[in-house]
Design a protein around this motif. Structure first.
Motif, short mmCIF file in Angstrom:
data_model
loop_
_atom_site.label_atom_id
_atom_site.label_comp_id
_atom_site.label_asym_id
_atom_site.label_seq_id
_atom_site.Cartn_x
_atom_site.Cartn_y
_atom_site.Cartn_z
N LEU A 173 12.50 1.21 7.25
CA LEU A 173 13.21 0.73 6.05
C LEU A 173 12.23 0.16 5.04
N ALA A 174 11.28 -0.63 5.52
CA ALA A 174 10.28 -1.21 4.62
C ALA A 174 9.44 -0.11 3.95
N LYS A 175 9.08 0.89 4.73
CA LYS A 175 8.28 1.98 4.18
C LYS A 175 9.05 2.77 3.14
N ALA A 176 10.37 2.88 3.32
CA ALA A 176 11.19 3.68 2.41
C ALA A 176 11.58 2.92 1.15
N THR A 177 11.66 1.60 1.20
CA THR A 177 12.19 0.83 0.08
C THR A 177 11.16 0.04 -0.71
N VAL A 178 10.05 -0.30 -0.09
CA VAL A 178 9.03 -1.09 -0.79
C VAL A 178 8.08 -0.16 -1.53
N ALA A 179 7.85 -0.44 -2.80
CA ALA A 179 6.95 0.38 -3.60
C ALA A 179 5.54 0.34 -3.02
N GLN A 180 4.83 1.45 -3.16
CA GLN A 180 3.51 1.56 -2.55
C GLN A 180 2.56 0.49 -3.07
N GLY A 181 2.59 0.22 -4.36
CA GLY A 181 1.73 -0.80 -4.93
C GLY A 181 2.01 -2.17 -4.36
N VAL A 182 3.31 -2.47 -4.14
CA VAL A 182 3.69 -3.77 -3.58
C VAL A 182 3.23 -3.86 -2.13
N ARG A 183 3.33 -2.75 -1.37
CA ARG A 183 2.86 -2.73 0.01
C ARG A 183 1.37 -3.02 0.08
N HIS A 184 0.60 -2.38 -0.80
CA HIS A 184 -0.84 -2.61 -0.80
C HIS A 184 -1.17 -4.04 -1.18
N ARG A 185 -0.40 -4.58 -2.11
CA ARG A 185 -0.61 -5.96 -2.54
C ARG A 185 -0.33 -6.94 -1.38
N ALA A 186 0.77 -6.67 -0.64
CA ALA A 186 1.12 -7.54 0.48
C ALA A 186 0.10 -7.44 1.59
#
Length: 225
Positions: free
Chosen positions: A209-222
């Motif tokens: 779910l996190a992989k599908a809903t969180v934007a890639q840029g936000v994932r990298h930032r986190a």
């Protein structure tokens, strides 16, 4: 015959896969209790966490009360709920919801508060209102932490929902309590194994779910933090 072989025989017995006491029905019951508890907890904690995180008020109280709530004894809450509400679904939901609210509330609050002030200022600079800043700027950036809180709560609920059998309901706890009462240890171990597998599947589902809903840029930032 050792316990491992007994458990394998229990799982491969066709009679365990049909009827009201069959594994599919018990799993469905377990998921029903867990899903309902998570839905109620999220309905309470998410809006509250978003509001408090956005306004910055009562944050100290949220974090400290959330941490304190995690120390509540689950079976003690069940006993209290039985006294107040009687036997049934409510005494099961009360401790599960109480268990799930703290991680959702605290993670939602922390996720919103950790959004960079420059992002808020830029959003306000282009004319966004407070609710628009929350929904279009803060919420997407905070989503990884919010989903982490939901995942933590869901795993805790699924792992603890076996208490439904303690108040006469079904679910996977039925195998554990009945197996212990009848000294059918393969049934007890089988129920515990199913509960563990369900918790692992829940964690995997929220990771997807996190992989599908969180934007890639936000994932990298986190990840970089």
């Amino acid at each position: 015959m050792n316990i491992v072989q007994l458990v394998l025989d229990w799982f491969t017995d066709p009679s365990q896969w049909s009827g009201p006491d069959g594994i599919p029905n018990r799993v469905a019951e377990h998921l029903y209790y867990s899903g309902l508890a998570l839905l109620i907890a999220a309905g309470i904690a998410l809006p509250l966490g978003l509001l408090i995180g956005h306004t910055g008020r009562a944050g100290f109280l949220v974090v400290n009360s959330g941490n304190a709530a995690r120390a509540l004894p689950t079976l003690g809450l069940v006993g209290l709920a039985v006294v107040v509400f009687g036997i049934g679904l409510v005494p099961t939901l009360v401790p599960l919801v109480a268990l799930a609210i703290p991680p959702i509330l605290v993670n939602t609050y922390e996720g919103i508060r950790q959004v960079d002030a420059e992002l808020r200022d830029a959003a306000q600079g282009v004319g966004m209102t407070g609710p628009e800043v929350l929904l279009h700027v803060e919420l997407p950036v905070a989503l990884p932490l919010i989903i982490l809180g939901l995942r933590t709560a869901a795993i805790q609920i699924v792992s603890t929902a076996t208490i439904a059998a303690y108040v006469g309901l079904g679910g996977l706890g039925r195998y554990i309590f009945d197996g212990l009462a009848r000294r059918e240890y393969e049934v007890m171990v089988g129920g515990a194994v199913l509960a563990v597998l369900l918790a692992l599947l829940t964690e995997a589902a929220f990771a997807l779910l996190a992989k599908a809903t969180v934007a890639q840029g936000v994932r990298h930032r986190a990840t970089a933090r």
